[in-house]
Design an enzyme around this catalytic site. Structure first.
Site, PDB file in Angstrom:
ATOM      1  N   ASP A 161       0.829  -1.217   0.000  1.00  0.00           N
ATOM      2  CA  ASP A 161       0.000   0.000   0.000  1.00  0.00           C
ATOM      3  C   ASP A 161       0.861   1.264   0.000  1.00  0.00           C
ATOM      4  OD1 ASP A 161      -2.346   1.407  -0.032  1.00  0.00           O
ATOM      5  OD2 ASP A 161      -2.828   1.101   2.084  1.00  0.00           O
ATOM      6  N   HIS A 178       2.381   3.462  -8.937  1.00  0.00           N
ATOM      7  CA  HIS A 178       2.132   2.029  -9.155  1.00  0.00           C
ATOM      8  C   HIS A 178       3.291   1.395  -9.921  1.00  0.00           C
ATOM      9  CE1 HIS A 178      -1.711   2.367  -7.383  1.00  0.00           C
ATOM     10  NE2 HIS A 178      -2.266   3.081  -8.347  1.00  0.00           N
ATOM     11  N   LEU A 238      10.799 -20.514  -4.226  1.00  0.00           N
ATOM     12  CA  LEU A 238       9.751 -19.679  -3.632  1.00  0.00           C
ATOM     13  C   LEU A 238       8.469 -19.719  -4.468  1.00  0.00           C
ATOM     14  CD1 LEU A 238       9.390 -17.066  -1.537  1.00  0.00           C
ATOM     15  CD2 LEU A 238       9.491 -15.838  -3.696  1.00  0.00           C
TER      16      LEU A 238
HETATM   17  C1  IPE Z   1      -5.532  -2.638  -0.332  1.00  0.00           C
HETATM   18  O1  IPE Z   1      -5.194  -1.307  -0.430  1.00  0.00           O
HETATM   19  C2  IPE Z   1      -5.413  -3.296  -1.669  1.00  0.00           C
HETATM   20  C3  IPE Z   1      -4.065  -3.399  -2.200  1.00  0.00           C
HETATM   21  C4  IPE Z   1      -2.956  -3.009  -1.655  1.00  0.00           C
HETATM   22  C5  IPE Z   1      -3.977  -4.034  -3.481  1.00  0.00           C
HETATM   23  P1  IPE Z   1      -6.291  -0.152  -0.606  1.00  0.00           P
HETATM   24  O2  IPE Z   1      -5.539   1.097  -0.691  1.00  0.00           O
HETATM   25  O3  IPE Z   1      -7.201  -0.498  -1.712  1.00  0.00           O
HETATM   26  O4  IPE Z   1      -7.099  -0.279   0.761  1.00  0.00           O
HETATM   27  P2  IPE Z   1      -7.990   0.795   1.516  1.00  0.00           P
HETATM   28  O5  IPE Z   1      -9.010   1.292   0.551  1.00  0.00           O
HETATM   29  O6  IPE Z   1      -7.078   1.885   1.961  1.00  0.00           O
HETATM   30  O7  IPE Z   1      -8.564   0.046   2.670  1.00  0.00           O
HETATM   31  C1  IPE Z   2      -1.582   0.291  -3.341  1.00  0.00           C
HETATM   32  O1  IPE Z   2      -1.357   1.651  -3.398  1.00  0.00           O
HETATM   33  C2  IPE Z   2      -1.832  -0.320  -4.694  1.00  0.00           C
HETATM   34  C3  IPE Z   2      -3.237  -0.599  -4.982  1.00  0.00           C
HETATM   35  C4  IPE Z   2      -4.208  -0.570  -4.116  1.00  0.00           C
HETATM   36  C5  IPE Z   2      -3.571  -0.954  -6.346  1.00  0.00           C
HETATM   37  P1  IPE Z   2      -2.549   2.704  -3.373  1.00  0.00           P
HETATM   38  O2  IPE Z   2      -2.937   3.011  -4.770  1.00  0.00           O
HETATM   39  O3  IPE Z   2      -3.665   2.223  -2.512  1.00  0.00           O
HETATM   40  O4  IPE Z   2      -1.830   3.940  -2.720  1.00  0.00           O
HETATM   41  P2  IPE Z   2      -2.471   4.944  -1.689  1.00  0.00           P
HETATM   42  O5  IPE Z   2      -3.024   4.149  -0.555  1.00  0.00           O
HETATM   43  O6  IPE Z   2      -3.534   5.704  -2.408  1.00  0.00           O
HETATM   44  O7  IPE Z   2      -1.323   5.814  -1.276  1.00  0.00           O
HETATM   45 MG    MG Z   3      -4.094   2.409  -0.577  1.00  0.00          MG
END
Ligand code: IPE
Ligand code: IPE
Ligand code: MG
Length: 238
Positions: free
Chosen positions: A18, A35, A129
């Protein structure tokens, strides 16, 4: 340093990658740049986990709820998965990594789904792995799909037990995660492995995923070694 001699190594580590969006924001970049940077980071972490002796690494890359994002971001994430497979599969194969997919392949476009299947088939017999990519994955959706398959098989309800549910989840055959890591400071599961993580140890770091380095993995594993897992029982004092 990555020597954990004599220490308890988690057999299965699951990571909620995240913070890509905030990482990009901080730099005045578009979210997709975050990303991309996050995806670039996977290589180093896979190779480090493998070196340390972790057997299963699960990465949460796209949740069933992430479809709620703007369509440009969703399309970008699909493209990034496709590029990742093109770029990394051969080298993962050479590292003896076995690829798996967790979640619903049906929700992805056919070309992408086929690409994922090809990568899985290519690496199927590898003994190093296991790298499981949770993409279009939701813990609840996975349980629903498992229940559907069980019901469709016409099984006697009295025969349904934990092992039967487990065998019908997309994680079938994998041990439960010993440790769940979440980057970016959020402290929630966000529908990740809600069945399998019932007794996992959790480790949170404020670091955004693109900045997550092997040292952070080492920190998490050291902390894991200090945790006392009880699984509802009591540990006898030595
Ligand atoms: C969880 O992160 C999903 C992934 C890392 C793929 P999100 O950014 O979507 O989660 P919330 O919305 O903050 O809970
Ligand atoms: C995690 O990073 C990747 C996905 C959920 C696809 P985020 O896109 O959720 O990044 P933040 O949480 O907005 O910083
Ligand atoms: Mg996120």
């Amino acid at each position: 340093m990555s020597s954990f001699e004599g220490e308890r190594i988690p057999q299965h580590i699951a990571v909620i990658m995240d913070g890509n969006g905030r990482w990009a924001n901080q730099r005045g970049l578009p979210r997709l740049a975050g990303h991309r940077a996050g995806t670039e980071n996977i290589r180093a972490i896979v190779s480090e986990a493998s070196k340390i002796g972790v057997r299963y690494l699960t990465l949460y890359a796209f949740s069933t709820e992430n479809w709620n994002r703007p369509s440009l971001e969703v399309q970008g994430l699909m493209q990034i998965l496709s590029d990742f497979i093109d770029r990394e599969t051969q080298s993962l194969h050479e590292q003896n990594v076995r690829l798996r997919h967790l979640g619903r392949l049906e929700g992805l476009n056919k070309l992408l789904a086929r690409k994922v299947e090809r990568a899985i088939n290519l690496t199927y017999a590898n003994s190093g792995l296991t790298l499981a990519i949770a993409f279009n994955y939701g813990g609840r959706a996975d349980i629903i799909d498992a229940v559907r398959r069980i019901v469709a098989s016409g099984i006697d309800p009295a025969m349904i037990d934990e092992s039967m549910i487990e065998a019908h989840l997309t994680t079938a055959g994998m041990p439960d995660p010993d440790m769940v890591i979440r980057t970016s400071g959020e402290r929630r599961l966000s529908n990740f492995l809600i069945w399998q993580a019932a007794y996992s140890e959790y480790w949170f770091t404020p670091v955004f995923w693109p900045d997550f380095r092997p040292e952070h993995l080492h920190q998490a594993i050291r902390e894991y070694g200090r945790r006392e897992r009880r699984f509802g029982g009591i540990n006898e004092a030595p």
